[in-house]
Enzyme design. Structure first.
Site, mmCIF file in Angstrom:
data_model
loop_
_atom_site.group_PDB
_atom_site.id
_atom_site.type_symbol
_atom_site.label_atom_id
_atom_site.label_comp_id
_atom_site.label_asym_id
_atom_site.label_seq_id
_atom_site.Cartn_x
_atom_site.Cartn_y
_atom_site.Cartn_z
ATOM 1 N N PHE A 83 8.562 -7.032 -0.496
ATOM 2 C CA PHE A 83 8.184 -5.952 0.387
ATOM 3 C C PHE A 83 6.803 -6.245 0.950
ATOM 4 O O PHE A 83 6.041 -7.047 0.392
ATOM 5 C CB PHE A 83 8.146 -4.625 -0.387
ATOM 6 C CG PHE A 83 9.021 -3.543 0.195
ATOM 7 C CD1 PHE A 83 10.363 -3.754 0.396
ATOM 8 C CD2 PHE A 83 8.486 -2.300 0.538
ATOM 9 C CE1 PHE A 83 11.181 -2.749 0.915
ATOM 10 C CE2 PHE A 83 9.289 -1.287 1.063
ATOM 11 C CZ PHE A 83 10.634 -1.512 1.250
ATOM 12 N N GLN B 205 0.232 7.514 7.512
ATOM 13 C CA GLN B 205 0.976 6.264 7.692
ATOM 14 C C GLN B 205 2.072 6.410 8.733
ATOM 15 O O GLN B 205 2.943 7.276 8.618
ATOM 16 C CB GLN B 205 1.611 5.838 6.368
ATOM 17 C CG GLN B 205 2.407 4.539 6.493
ATOM 18 C CD GLN B 205 2.690 3.919 5.146
ATOM 19 O OE1 GLN B 205 3.585 4.354 4.431
ATOM 20 N NE2 GLN B 205 1.908 2.934 4.778
ATOM 21 N N HIS C 76 5.137 4.567 9.762
ATOM 22 C CA HIS C 76 6.013 3.488 9.320
ATOM 23 C C HIS C 76 6.391 2.690 10.563
ATOM 24 O O HIS C 76 6.753 3.278 11.583
ATOM 25 C CB HIS C 76 7.263 4.078 8.661
ATOM 26 C CG HIS C 76 8.070 3.087 7.885
ATOM 27 N ND1 HIS C 76 8.773 2.076 8.498
ATOM 28 C CD2 HIS C 76 8.286 2.934 6.556
ATOM 29 C CE1 HIS C 76 9.387 1.356 7.562
ATOM 30 N NE2 HIS C 76 9.102 1.858 6.382
ATOM 31 N N LEU D 272 14.057 6.882 9.565
ATOM 32 C CA LEU D 272 13.532 5.670 8.937
ATOM 33 C C LEU D 272 14.517 4.492 8.917
ATOM 34 O O LEU D 272 15.704 4.666 8.673
ATOM 35 C CB LEU D 272 13.148 6.014 7.499
ATOM 36 C CG LEU D 272 12.319 4.974 6.758
ATOM 37 C CD1 LEU D 272 10.972 4.796 7.426
ATOM 38 C CD2 LEU D 272 12.116 5.421 5.314
ATOM 39 N N GLU E 51 11.942 -0.856 5.196
ATOM 40 C CA GLU E 51 11.203 -2.115 5.192
ATOM 41 C C GLU E 51 12.018 -3.203 4.484
ATOM 42 O O GLU E 51 11.773 -4.383 4.655
ATOM 43 C CB GLU E 51 9.879 -1.875 4.455
ATOM 44 C CG GLU E 51 8.869 -2.969 4.555
ATOM 45 C CD GLU E 51 7.494 -2.492 4.071
ATOM 46 O OE1 GLU E 51 7.132 -1.323 4.317
ATOM 47 O OE2 GLU E 51 6.799 -3.289 3.444
ATOM 48 N N ARG F 249 1.951 -2.088 6.409
ATOM 49 C CA ARG F 249 2.557 -1.246 7.435
ATOM 50 C C ARG F 249 1.612 -0.916 8.583
ATOM 51 O O ARG F 249 2.031 -0.821 9.739
ATOM 52 C CB ARG F 249 3.059 0.056 6.797
ATOM 53 C CG ARG F 249 4.271 -0.180 5.940
ATOM 54 C CD ARG F 249 4.730 1.079 5.244
ATOM 55 N NE ARG F 249 5.974 0.810 4.520
ATOM 56 C CZ ARG F 249 6.582 1.691 3.741
ATOM 57 N NH1 ARG F 249 6.071 2.901 3.582
ATOM 58 N NH2 ARG F 249 7.708 1.378 3.126
ATOM 59 N N HIS G 206 5.247 8.891 8.746
ATOM 60 C CA HIS G 206 6.066 8.749 7.553
ATOM 61 C C HIS G 206 5.429 9.337 6.304
ATOM 62 O O HIS G 206 6.114 9.925 5.481
ATOM 63 C CB HIS G 206 6.321 7.254 7.350
ATOM 64 C CG HIS G 206 7.189 6.919 6.180
ATOM 65 N ND1 HIS G 206 8.439 7.472 6.022
ATOM 66 C CD2 HIS G 206 7.005 6.087 5.132
ATOM 67 C CE1 HIS G 206 8.984 6.980 4.903
ATOM 68 N NE2 HIS G 206 8.132 6.165 4.349
ATOM 69 N N ARG H 172 -0.878 2.822 2.419
ATOM 70 C CA ARG H 172 -0.024 2.681 1.241
ATOM 71 C C ARG H 172 0.937 1.512 1.415
ATOM 72 O O ARG H 172 1.514 1.328 2.490
ATOM 73 C CB ARG H 172 0.794 3.958 1.030
ATOM 74 C CG ARG H 172 1.798 3.855 -0.097
ATOM 75 C CD ARG H 172 2.517 5.159 -0.342
ATOM 76 N NE ARG H 172 3.422 5.560 0.715
ATOM 77 C CZ ARG H 172 4.640 5.030 0.913
ATOM 78 N NH1 ARG H 172 5.077 4.074 0.132
ATOM 79 N NH2 ARG H 172 5.406 5.457 1.897
#
Lengths: 611, 257
Positions: free
Chosen positions: A123, A237, A239, A253, A256, A312, A378, A413
């Site tokens: 990730f 954030q 995304h 969404l 990722e 991100r 997000h 994050r």
């Protein structure tokens, strides 16, 4: 109605919010034999945790044995641009593996390695494959495991019950809260020694968001009104990969995990543009040619990670720039391609929800065509300020965990760190609440006048002859935040946003709701508005104060990270005359041992696994 | 895009009626989008449950032109341009208001199933399970608890035998525990005596409506029924058990741990 006639429910510990953090906190409190209530705005098992797709980050080392908590900690600090609370990032990295193993003990069935252990996937920002997962429905697995475990623990779950406001006793400590049942619209008074907020973020203040109707900053608004502080609110954030087409699903969404499993980002010239956006800090650990990225995908342990797996904030900004400079896809995003990278059966097996989501909502087969994606609001890195260890706020008896608490993630994050956050800090907030509740001999007294006042305010929208439609106010708010407090910000827009929020606050005072209080979504929206507007204002004010660009906060009028700003967090608290005040507060010096880990080379940290 | 009329059931436990609402649609909209437009423009108090709007939480179940569906995954362009779209609450559970029903009975059924009971961990603190051994359990664990299967189950919907059968959702829940490689609880007696496995007559209506495409009947209910039959109705096994005194399932796992 007099307060004595009001339905009253008493608990030692009351947890508000039944996502992963809330259920985990309630399990902890109930396991110590305390009377525990769990308030859920929706039905149990429907909270946003269910939407988490890619996985839960924990340095189990099952796939790459070089991993350990220190490297997870280092990745988290670097991802958060060193603004994270050091101690929280440490606790998180150290305890995440135990929390994940514990879920398996409670029945979770993660995907397996060839040796039969919990499998882990790559990730963004994580040095090694670290995300325990179940295809692309990890959040569902986690919430269902917690749900099925918690129902046998003697927790009283109060479903479709919305909290209105905290109640404090004459000493200023938590005494309970007033709530209402959505089904009937009737009020209910909860008395408790300790209250834990695990209420999630406030993404519903933006138009393009992955968040559902529930994410209206309830915990943030209620905690603020009770005197608690917020931290790091400027860091919201976006995304990088939300759906962009059709318009009705914009913002939903796209995990990722698509990139973790080999997906690449392309612009309309078919260029793999992320190679042009590698920040200096990550350059030594990121592949700089397609050839090297290809070797990494093939499993070459010496190859560096592809730039699509940068953090991100970096990817979201890159996409925004590509679109702005005319290299976007037809519907204002970029292309995310896994079809040309992996066989169809691999995609359907590892990313089944994505396959169905695109097939059913966009009529696109992701095993044959690229997806169109763009940034979507997000997650809130910021939130209610808590003690690093106990998760207690500055209001005695009030605790917070999960997305509604701030400090753990700093300026950005890492993907996968939210599911681990809610497990680790959900448990710790439960522990904190137990310890505090055990110091009180009896339930603190509730201020009855305050209860009356809250009930009057809540029913006012139903009783007005005329006024504004709450849905229109919410829509206006979303337009303000989308246009003034987006991915790229500047002082002029932020100030404009604040002015418009002020007007909106006035308008909210005249909101009018039709029909009765019985299961009335219009009334529910009207009651959520004050919390959502406080949350929006907190983000905007904090964003105006931080005059630099760091992590998820980008200022066109203050480009780049400024070293002096590394010394400060932005804190929000109730100020003079009930105004929301934002101030910079100097950070404590980092503990030496943690600073050494954050600055160590990977080789040094990996070597510890051999010792 | 064009204006379109939706016929929506409005009412509560006392009764109700269909009302028509016209809304202007945008490209790609699903039925839930139309309901949100109706809320914002015509009926702010229209009660609808929803959360994720992406087919992952199972909140927005309703009956759309007679078919039980998730409204967030039902695209409006599936219907003919002159076809009236009628939306009503799921039938099997009592209406609270408009499209929202009281599904608390389902939560009560879940509590009746004995909790997961894992065997001991390996010496290194890990559990080991092979991917091929967890796949059938993972299929059941995809369930998003939309209760569409409960809604169409004849035993619950037509015969109203909620007293005798937990329904397909909880049959696959118990199957997901029974077939879990780590679980050591004996679940066959409760499957027959408590959960009412014998009530299902395998019409597969539940499987047909599952938005997660779980093979509820073939992979979940039938194997559970077979285990009950093997335990209670196979004369050879019955005799063998009488003689040897064995018969507890998962004996091999018990002895390993």
């Amino acid at each position: 109605m007099s307060v004595s006639e009001l339905q009253t429910i008493e608990h030692d510990v009351l947890v508000v919010g039944a996502g992963g953090a809330g259920i985990r906190a309630a399990i902890e409190a109930a396991s110590q034999g305390l009377s525990t209530g769990l308030l859920s705005k929706s039905l149990l098992g429907k909270a946003h945790t269910v939407m988490a797709e890619g996985g839960v980050a924990a340095a189990l080392g099952n796939v790459d044995s070089r991993d350990n908590w220190k490297i997870h900690f280092r990745d988290t600090m670097r991802g958060g641009k060193f603004l994270n609370q050091w101690r929280m990032a440490q606790l998180h990295a150290q305890q995440a593996p135990d929390r994940v193993r514990e879920l398996e003990e409670w029945g979770a069935v993660f995907d397996r390695t060839e040796d039969g252990l919990i499998n882990q996937r790559n990730f963004g920002g994580h040095r090694y494959p670290r995300l325990a997962h179940v295809g692309d429905r990890t959040g569902l697995e986690i919430i269902r495991t917690l749900q099925d475990f918690c129902i046998h623990k003697g927790i009283d779950t109060h479903m479709e019950c919305t909290a209105l406001d905290l109640l404090l006793d004459s000493d200023g400590k938590v005494a309970g809260l007033l709530a209402y049942w959505r089904e009937t619209g009737r009020f209910v008074l909860f008395r408790a020694k300790a209250v834990v907020f695990s209420t999630g973020g406030g993404g519903k203040a933006w138009r393009v968001t992955s968040n559902s109707w529930e994410y209206t900053g309830d915990g943030l608004g209620m905690a603020y009104r009770a005197g608690a502080e917020m931290i790091d609110m400027e860091f919201t954030q976006f995304h990088p990969t939300g759906m962009v087409w059709p318009p009705s699903v914009r913002g939903i969404l796209v995990t990722e995990g698509v990139r973790g499993d080999g997906g690449i980002l392309l612009n309309n010239k078919n260029e793999r543009f992320m190679f042009d956006y590698i920040p200096e800090r990550f350059a030594p650990e990121t592949a700089d040619t397609e050839e090297e990225a290809q070797r990494w995908l093939g499993g070459d342990r010496d190859a560096r990670r592809p730039p699509e797996l940068l953090t991100r904030d970096v990817v979201a900004r890159a996409i925004t720039r590509e679109v702005k400079e005319g290299r976007g896809s037809p519907n204002g995003g970029v292309f995310l391609d896994i079809a040309s990278r992996r066989p169809a059966d691999f995609i359907r097996r590892k990313l089944p929800s994505m396959y169905h989501q695109f097939k059913e909502l966009a009529e696109i087969d992701i095993t044959e065509e690229p997806m169109e994606v763009g940034p979507t609001l997000h997650y809130f890195m910021g939130g209610i300020r808590v003690d690093d260890d106990s998760q207690q706020t500055c209001v005695p008896g009030l605790f917070a965990s999960g997305e509604c608490a701030g400090g753990m993630h700093g300026a950005n994050r890492l993907g996968g760190n939210s599911l681990s956050d809610l497990l680790v800090f959900g448990k710790l907030s439960g522990d904190g609440a137990i310890e505090y509740a055990n110091t009180l001999d009896s339930l603190p007294d509730v201020d009855e006048d305050r209860v009356q006042e809250l009930m009057r305010a809540a029913t006012a929208p139903l009783n007005r002859e005329e006024g504004t439609n709450p849905y229109l106010i919410q829509e206006k708010l979303q337009q303000i935040m989308q246009s003034c407090v987006g991915i790229v910000r500047n002082a002029e827009d932020l100030q404009k946003g604040l002015d418009e929020l002020e007007e909106l606050k006035e308008e909210t005072k005249t909101v009018k709701v039709h029909a009765s209080a019985q299961y009335n979504p219009g009334w529910n929206v009207a009651l959520d508005l004050p919390n959502l507007i406080i949350t929006a204002e907190a983000v905007t004010r904090a964003a105006l104060v931080r005059e630099e660009s760091r992590g998820a906060h980008t200022r066109t009028d203050f480009e780049g990270e400024r070293d002096e700003w590394l010394q400060y967090n932005v804190i929000l608290s109730p100020g003079e005359g009930g105004r929301l005040e934002a101030r910079k507060e100097e950070r404590k010096d980092p503990p030496e041992d943690l600073e050494a880990i954050a600055n160590a080379t990977l080789e040094e940290l990996e070597a510890e696994n051999d010792g | 895009m064009a204006e379109r009329t939706f016929r929506v059931w409005r009412g509560d436990a006392e009764g109700g009626e269909f009302k028509d609402y016209a809304v202007e649609l945008d490209r790609g909209m699903v039925v839930l989008d139309a309901l949100h437009l109706i809320q914002a423009q015509h009926a702010g108090d229209l009660a609808v449950r929803w959360n994720c709007k992406a087919g992952k939480c199972g909140s927005c179940s309703m009956e759309i032109n007679g078919r039980p569906r998730l409204s967030c995954m039902t695209r409006i362009n599936e219907f003919g341009s002159d076809e009236l779209i009628t939306v009503r609450p799921i039938k099997t559970f009592p209406v609270l208001k408009d499209l929202v029903t009281d599904v608390s009975w389902n939560y009560d059924q879940n509590k009746r199933i004995k909790p997961f009971k894992p065997k001991k961990k390996d010496a290194d603190g890990n559990y080991r399970m092979m991917q091929r051994d967890v796949e059938r359990v993972q299929e059941f664990r995809k369930c998003i608890e939309c209760y569409l299967c409960q809604n169409v189950c004849h035993v619950l919907r037509d015969q109203d035998r909620k007293d005798a059968f937990v329904g397909p959702r909880f049959m696959i829940r118990v199957a997901s525990l029974e077939m879990h490689p780590l679980d050591v609880e004996d679940r066959v007696p409760e499957t027959r005596d408590e959960l009412g496995s014998g009530m299902c007559n395998i019409t597969r209506c539940c499987t047909d409506v599952c938005p997660e495409h779980i093979q509820i009947t073939d992979n979940g209910i039938i194997p559970m029924k077979e285990r009950v039959v093997d335990r209670y109705y196979d004369p050879l096994l019955w005799l063998l058990r009488k003689i040897t005194g064995s018969g507890k399932k998962k004996a091999s796992i018990d002895s390993e741990s």
